[in-house]
Enzyme design. Structure first.
Site, short mmCIF file in Angstrom:
data_model
loop_
_atom_site.label_atom_id
_atom_site.label_comp_id
_atom_site.label_asym_id
_atom_site.label_seq_id
_atom_site.Cartn_x
_atom_site.Cartn_y
_atom_site.Cartn_z
N LYS A 57 0.71 -1.16 0.12
CA LYS A 57 0.22 -0.01 0.03
C LYS A 57 1.02 1.30 0.03
O LYS A 57 0.76 2.46 -0.48
CB LYS A 57 -0.98 0.08 1.22
CG LYS A 57 -2.10 -0.78 1.26
CD LYS A 57 -2.84 -0.82 2.26
CE LYS A 57 -3.61 0.35 2.89
NZ LYS A 57 -4.15 1.06 2.13
N SER A 62 4.57 -16.21 -2.51
CA SER A 62 3.87 -16.97 -1.82
C SER A 62 4.51 -18.24 -1.60
O SER A 62 5.73 -18.31 -1.08
CB SER A 62 2.69 -17.14 -2.89
OG SER A 62 1.60 -18.17 -2.39
N LYS A 94 -0.12 -17.85 2.79
CA LYS A 94 0.78 -17.82 1.63
C LYS A 94 -0.57 -18.05 0.67
O LYS A 94 -0.18 -17.33 -0.35
CB LYS A 94 1.73 -19.09 1.38
CG LYS A 94 2.87 -18.83 2.02
CD LYS A 94 3.66 -17.38 2.03
CE LYS A 94 5.00 -17.30 2.45
NZ LYS A 94 5.74 -16.10 2.12
N TYR A 153 0.44 -21.60 7.98
CA TYR A 153 1.63 -20.96 7.07
C TYR A 153 1.14 -20.74 5.70
O TYR A 153 1.06 -19.97 4.94
CB TYR A 153 3.13 -21.52 7.40
CG TYR A 153 3.87 -21.11 5.93
CD1 TYR A 153 4.87 -20.23 6.31
CD2 TYR A 153 4.14 -22.10 5.09
CE1 TYR A 153 5.47 -19.72 5.40
CE2 TYR A 153 4.99 -21.89 3.81
CZ TYR A 153 5.77 -20.69 3.91
OH TYR A 153 6.63 -20.27 3.14
#
Length: 289
Positions: free
Chosen positions: A114, A132, A150, A146
């Site tokens: 952002k 990712s 991702k 986790y």
């Protein structure tokens, strides 16, 4: 004029390899590290400026973006690489650990992104690459939090790619397979694990290959994703185990693939699955659990 890229989490592993790759290709690089002791990690490379950034600190992101822009006068690409890996049965994992997992991998990543969006929107160009994981394609046992974080990164990247397309900004998600990096020495293991989970944990780790691809494999894919003129592609796969997934799902179909994966995860892969999804690269993992 050389282009400029910002890369987070560059003290080691894929982040450091990414800095080295872009600098070698003639880019200027703003690299971030979390610890003051790591500020010298890129010392001697005149194309690299190293700055402190803790991505968990969302309030620091806007000031960091302005600081990064001031290093070379512009930013053409951003790689959100900084990440954290928590593992263990969900029952034994504290909510604080899960919050930390999402704080680093999702909320911190979004905050940094952002902070750069106004700059990219105004200049009508830019590439954002979010790291990712193969776990986003199928949830591994004892890594559910986790994997969820991702998966959020991957779908966030897809949605943002459509939002920013009209401004000439491209968003990608890199899906690395298993890599031989120091992330495996920084695992936050759930505590107080009930002994009933031990057979399953042991079975899973016995079935998990102790090898992975070298960091430069994904660094090369990140570079390809940044310079790729095809603007609508979002997911880029890295490593032999990861690049095989889309084709395996196409051949087997989503449900059969899932069933095959479940068997492989506990050490009972079929001959077909072993053929479709190869073992990761030859380098031994640095894993301490």
């Amino acid at each position: 004029m050389s282009k400029v890229i910002v890369v987070t989490g560059t003290a080691s592993g894929m982040g450091k390899a990414t800095v080295d790759k872009f600098a070698a290709e003639g880019w200027n690089v703003v690299a971030t590290v979390r610890k003051e002791a790591d500020l010298t990690v890129h010392e001697g490379n005149p194309r690299v400026k190293t700055l402190l950034l803790d991505v968990d600190d969302e309030q620091a992101a806007p000031a960091f973006a302005q600081q990064a822009l001031g290093q070379f006068g512009r930013v053409d690409a951003l790689v959100n690489n900084a990440g954290y890996y928590q593992m263990g049965p969900i029952e034994s994992t504290s909510l604080d650990q899960i919050h930390r997992q999402f704080q680093t991998n999702v909320f911190g990543l979004i905050a940094v992104t952002k902070a750069f969006l106004p700059h990219f929107r105004r200049q009508r160009s830019g590439v954002i690459v979010n790291i990712s994981s193969l776990t986003a394609e199928q949830g591994y046992p004892y890594s559910a939090a986790y994997a969820a974080s991702k998966a959020a990164v991957a779908t966030f990247s897809e949605g943002l790619s459509m939002e920013m397309a009209e401004f000439g900004v491209v968003v990608r998600a890199i899906i690395p397979g298993q890599h031989a990096t120091r992330i495996f020495t920084k695992i936050d293991v759930a505590s107080g694990i009930d002994e009933e989970y031990q057979p399953g944990i042991e079975s899973f780790f016995a079935a998990t290959p102790l090898t992975g691809s070298l960091p430069h494999v994904t660094a090369d894919v990140i570079y390809q994703a940044v310079v790729d003129p095809q603007t609508t592609r979002v997911r880029y796969y890295s490593g032999p185990d990861s690049t095989a997934i889309p084709e395996a799902k196409r051949i087997l179909g989503p449900q059969q693939y899932w069933e095959e994966f479940r068997q492989a995860a506990v050490g009972r892969p079929s001959a077909l699955f072993r053929t479709l999804v190869p073992v990761p690269g030859p380098e031994p993992l640095e894993r301490e659990v």
